[in-house]
Scaffold this active site. Structure first.
Site, mmCIF file in Angstrom:
data_model
loop_
_atom_site.group_PDB
_atom_site.id
_atom_site.type_symbol
_atom_site.label_atom_id
_atom_site.label_comp_id
_atom_site.label_asym_id
_atom_site.label_seq_id
_atom_site.Cartn_x
_atom_site.Cartn_y
_atom_site.Cartn_z
ATOM 1 N N CYS A 284 -11.579 2.846 -0.552
ATOM 2 C CA CYS A 284 -10.061 3.377 -0.172
ATOM 3 C C CYS A 284 -9.618 2.138 0.728
ATOM 4 O O CYS A 284 -10.510 2.124 1.247
ATOM 5 C CB CYS A 284 -10.258 4.847 -0.642
ATOM 6 N N CYS B 164 -4.704 -1.235 -2.609
ATOM 7 C CA CYS B 164 -5.053 0.207 -2.787
ATOM 8 C C CYS B 164 -5.074 0.512 -4.036
ATOM 9 O O CYS B 164 -4.848 -0.272 -4.519
ATOM 10 C CB CYS B 164 -3.202 0.615 -2.663
ATOM 11 N N ASP C 261 0.872 -1.118 -0.186
ATOM 12 C CA ASP C 261 0.182 -0.215 -0.369
ATOM 13 C C ASP C 261 0.808 1.979 0.457
ATOM 14 O O ASP C 261 2.127 1.534 0.459
ATOM 15 C CB ASP C 261 -0.774 0.087 1.384
ATOM 16 N N SER C 262 0.338 2.780 -0.497
ATOM 17 C CA SER C 262 1.102 3.614 -0.278
ATOM 18 C C SER C 262 1.572 3.724 0.545
ATOM 19 O O SER C 262 2.113 5.022 1.066
ATOM 20 C CB SER C 262 0.307 4.963 -1.414
ATOM 21 N N GLU D 297 -4.828 10.068 8.240
ATOM 22 C CA GLU D 297 -3.404 9.742 8.756
ATOM 23 C C GLU D 297 -2.852 10.799 10.004
ATOM 24 O O GLU D 297 -2.101 10.369 9.991
ATOM 25 C CB GLU D 297 -3.015 10.023 7.279
ATOM 26 N N HIS E 150 -8.210 3.127 3.405
ATOM 27 C CA HIS E 150 -8.218 4.051 4.550
ATOM 28 C C HIS E 150 -9.300 4.074 5.200
ATOM 29 O O HIS E 150 -9.586 4.688 6.479
ATOM 30 C CB HIS E 150 -8.148 5.584 4.308
HETATM 31 N N1 DGL Z 1 -4.287 3.097 -0.494
HETATM 32 C C1 DGL Z 1 -4.954 4.579 -1.356
HETATM 33 C C2 DGL Z 1 -6.306 3.657 -1.150
HETATM 34 O O1 DGL Z 1 -6.983 2.962 -1.192
HETATM 35 C C3 DGL Z 1 -5.733 6.035 -0.127
HETATM 36 C C4 DGL Z 1 -4.713 6.204 0.338
HETATM 37 C C5 DGL Z 1 -3.521 7.131 -1.214
HETATM 38 O O2 DGL Z 1 -3.846 8.407 -1.407
HETATM 39 O O3 DGL Z 1 -2.170 7.603 -0.825
HETATM 40 O O4 DGL Z 1 -6.874 4.429 -2.417
#
Ligand code: DGL
Length: 275
Positions: A193, A74, A11-12, A159, A195
């Site tokens: 997403c 992600c 993931d990012s 975050e 998050h």
């Molecule tokens: N993990 C990203 C997603 O699922 C969200 C966080 C980001 O923007 O990097 O889209």
């Protein structure tokens, strides 16, 4: 370097831990490596080129770590980088490795939840602007209308640890109000997403009671389990050491603190420098 051949979960940042949590609960037998590219997160507003470059670099790191299979946990990376990696990059790197995303598994089942045949998809700007969900959902459910809504303030709120605060209510209510005003017939909301599950209590609060909220963790875990049954040759390449290792490209103290909230149990990470 050991001899394990783990499943890589990417993931990012921290968000993919909500997916990893479901995968590890369903298939605890495997070895796992998680990488959060926290130094360059969030990916949500970045260009196709940048998300592809960063994601590919991380995927190559997983391969060096011995992973035969990598899950892009992600949505932004799945929307903007997965297809290019699968079609253009993988054949030149190692055609026997696999990289899978989170969009297709979600698209395959989300139409089963809706009675009104109208779905709301909540994601980052990158995911929403890519149009990936409309395209993929309509492949499986051509009669379903998809209303996508980007919620750019939600990832920063989460975050920064503000997801339970009164301040978060404003932006949760605002985006949901805009979406439900545009399409009041929506009866199913996909949290597209990784998050967003952390905001689920507030999302519930601002939606009518009959609207179902669908998070991706169990959907992706189910899909991975089915994939490994269908692809027994891949399952056989994975090692069964029941280990979990966590890596971040940024500060480990910060990752461990936030990661524990996303993962639901203690996370201890190591820092990695991507070459
Ligand atoms: N993990 C990203 C997603 O699922 C969200 C966080 C980001 O923007 O990097 O889209």
């Amino acid at each position: 370097m050991d001899n394990s051949r783990p499943i890589g979960i990417f993931d990012s940042g921290y968000g993919g831990l909500t997916i990893f949590k479901s995968i590890a609960a369903m298939m605890p037998q495997y070895d796992y490596i998680y990488l959060g590219d926290n130094a360059r997160a969030p990916y949500g507003n970045r260009s196709f080129e940048t998300v592809h470059e960063y994601t590919l670099q991380c995927v190559e790191w997983f391969f060096e770590m011995g992973c035969p299979l990598v899950i892009l946990a992600c949505n932004t990376a799945s929307a903007k980088a997965l297809r290019t990696i699968q079609q253009q990059d993988l054949p030149g790197i190692d055609a026997s490795k696999r990289v899978l995303g989170v969009i297709r598994p979600s698209a395959e089942v989300i139409g089963n939840y809706t009675v009104s045949r109208s779905i709301g998809v909540l994601g980052t700007r990158g995911t929403v602007n890519s149009g990936s969900y409309e395209i993929e959902i309509n492949k499986f459910f051509p009669d379903v209308r998809v209303y996508s809504k980007s919620c750019p303030m939600w990832v920063p709120i989460i975050e920064n640890g503000e997801y339970a605060s009164a301040g978060a209510d404003y932006f949760v209510e605002r985006y949901l109000h805009e979406l439900m005003t545009e399409a009041p017939e929506i009866d199913t909301i996909l949290l597209a997403c990784t998050h967003y599950p952390l905001l689920i209590d507030k999302i519930r609060k601002y939606l009518p009671d009959h609207v179902k909220i669908v998070a991706q963790g169990e959907i992706v875990a189910d899909s991975l389990s089915a994939y490994l049954i269908k692809h027994a040759e891949m399952a056989a390449r994975l090692t069964n050491g029941r280990s979990m290792r966590f890596y971040t490209t940024d500060d480990t103290v910060d990752f461990d603190h936030h990661g524990t909230a996303f993962f639901g149990r203690q996370v201890r990470s190591e820092m990695v420098h991507l070459k």
